[in-house]
Design a protein around this motif. Structure first.
Motif, PDB file in Angstrom:
ATOM      1  N   UNK A   1       0.842  -1.158   0.000  1.00  0.00           N
ATOM      2  CA  UNK A   1       0.000   0.000   0.000  1.00  0.00           C
ATOM      3  C   UNK A   1       0.899   1.236   0.000  1.00  0.00           C
ATOM      4  N   UNK A   2       0.646   2.141  -0.889  1.00  0.00           N
ATOM      5  CA  UNK A   2       1.398   3.375  -0.994  1.00  0.00           C
ATOM      6  C   UNK A   2       0.599   4.490  -0.322  1.00  0.00           C
ATOM      7  N   UNK A   3       1.231   5.200   0.611  1.00  0.00           N
ATOM      8  CA  UNK A   3       0.504   6.193   1.392  1.00  0.00           C
ATOM      9  C   UNK A   3       0.749   7.634   0.956  1.00  0.00           C
ATOM     10  N   UNK A   4       1.803   7.884   0.186  1.00  0.00           N
ATOM     11  CA  UNK A   4       2.156   9.245  -0.217  1.00  0.00           C
ATOM     12  C   UNK A   4       2.330  10.171   0.979  1.00  0.00           C
ATOM     13  N   UNK A   5       3.090   9.707   1.961  1.00  0.00           N
ATOM     14  CA  UNK A   5       3.412  10.491   3.147  1.00  0.00           C
ATOM     15  C   UNK A   5       4.927  10.628   3.201  1.00  0.00           C
ATOM     16  N   UNK A   6       5.400  11.819   3.493  1.00  0.00           N
ATOM     17  CA  UNK A   6       6.843  12.041   3.505  1.00  0.00           C
ATOM     18  C   UNK A   6       7.483  11.425   4.751  1.00  0.00           C
ATOM     19  N   UNK A   7       8.754  11.086   4.620  1.00  0.00           N
ATOM     20  CA  UNK A   7       9.495  10.490   5.725  1.00  0.00           C
ATOM     21  C   UNK A   7       9.528  11.414   6.941  1.00  0.00           C
ATOM     22  N   UNK A   8       9.744  12.728   6.769  1.00  0.00           N
ATOM     23  CA  UNK A   8       9.714  13.600   7.948  1.00  0.00           C
ATOM     24  C   UNK A   8       8.356  13.594   8.669  1.00  0.00           C
ATOM     25  N   UNK A   9       7.271  13.461   7.915  1.00  0.00           N
ATOM     26  CA  UNK A   9       5.939  13.401   8.534  1.00  0.00           C
ATOM     27  C   UNK A   9       5.777  12.135   9.359  1.00  0.00           C
ATOM     28  N   UNK A  10       6.280  11.034   8.835  1.00  0.00           N
ATOM     29  CA  UNK A  10       6.206   9.765   9.565  1.00  0.00           C
ATOM     30  C   UNK A  10       7.066   9.836  10.825  1.00  0.00           C
ATOM     31  N   UNK A  11       8.268  10.386  10.696  1.00  0.00           N
ATOM     32  CA  UNK A  11       9.151  10.528  11.860  1.00  0.00           C
ATOM     33  C   UNK A  11       8.506  11.391  12.938  1.00  0.00           C
TER      34      UNK A  11
END
Length: 72
Positions: A1-11
């Motif tokens: 599943x691709x979420x299109x969320x940036x790595x900084x947002x996840x962090x």
């Protein structure tokens, strides 16, 4: 599943969760990346249980008023 969320947002989201729980969810290892802590593994199981309950609600035959969502 691709979420299109940036790595900084996840962090940032992980950091917010760890602050809310007052415990780390991951061990951060330089060369090996992330590894779940024991606490993180427990919370992952809790989330999986919640998601399964939500799936059961949405699979209900349209009679969602009688469906039960159980936690814990």
């Amino acid at each position: 599943m691709l979420l299109n969320v940036s790595q900084p947002s996840i962090s940032a989201a992980i950091r917010d969760l760890e602050l809310a729980f007052r415990q780390p969810l991951f061990l951060r290892r330089q060369a090996k990346g992330l590894e779940l802590t024991v606490f993180g593994a427990v919370k992952l199981k809790d989330v999986e249980t919640i998601l399964q309950s939500i799936d059961q609600l949405t699979e209900n035959d349209g009679n969602s008023r009688n469906a039960r969502l159980e936690f814990g």
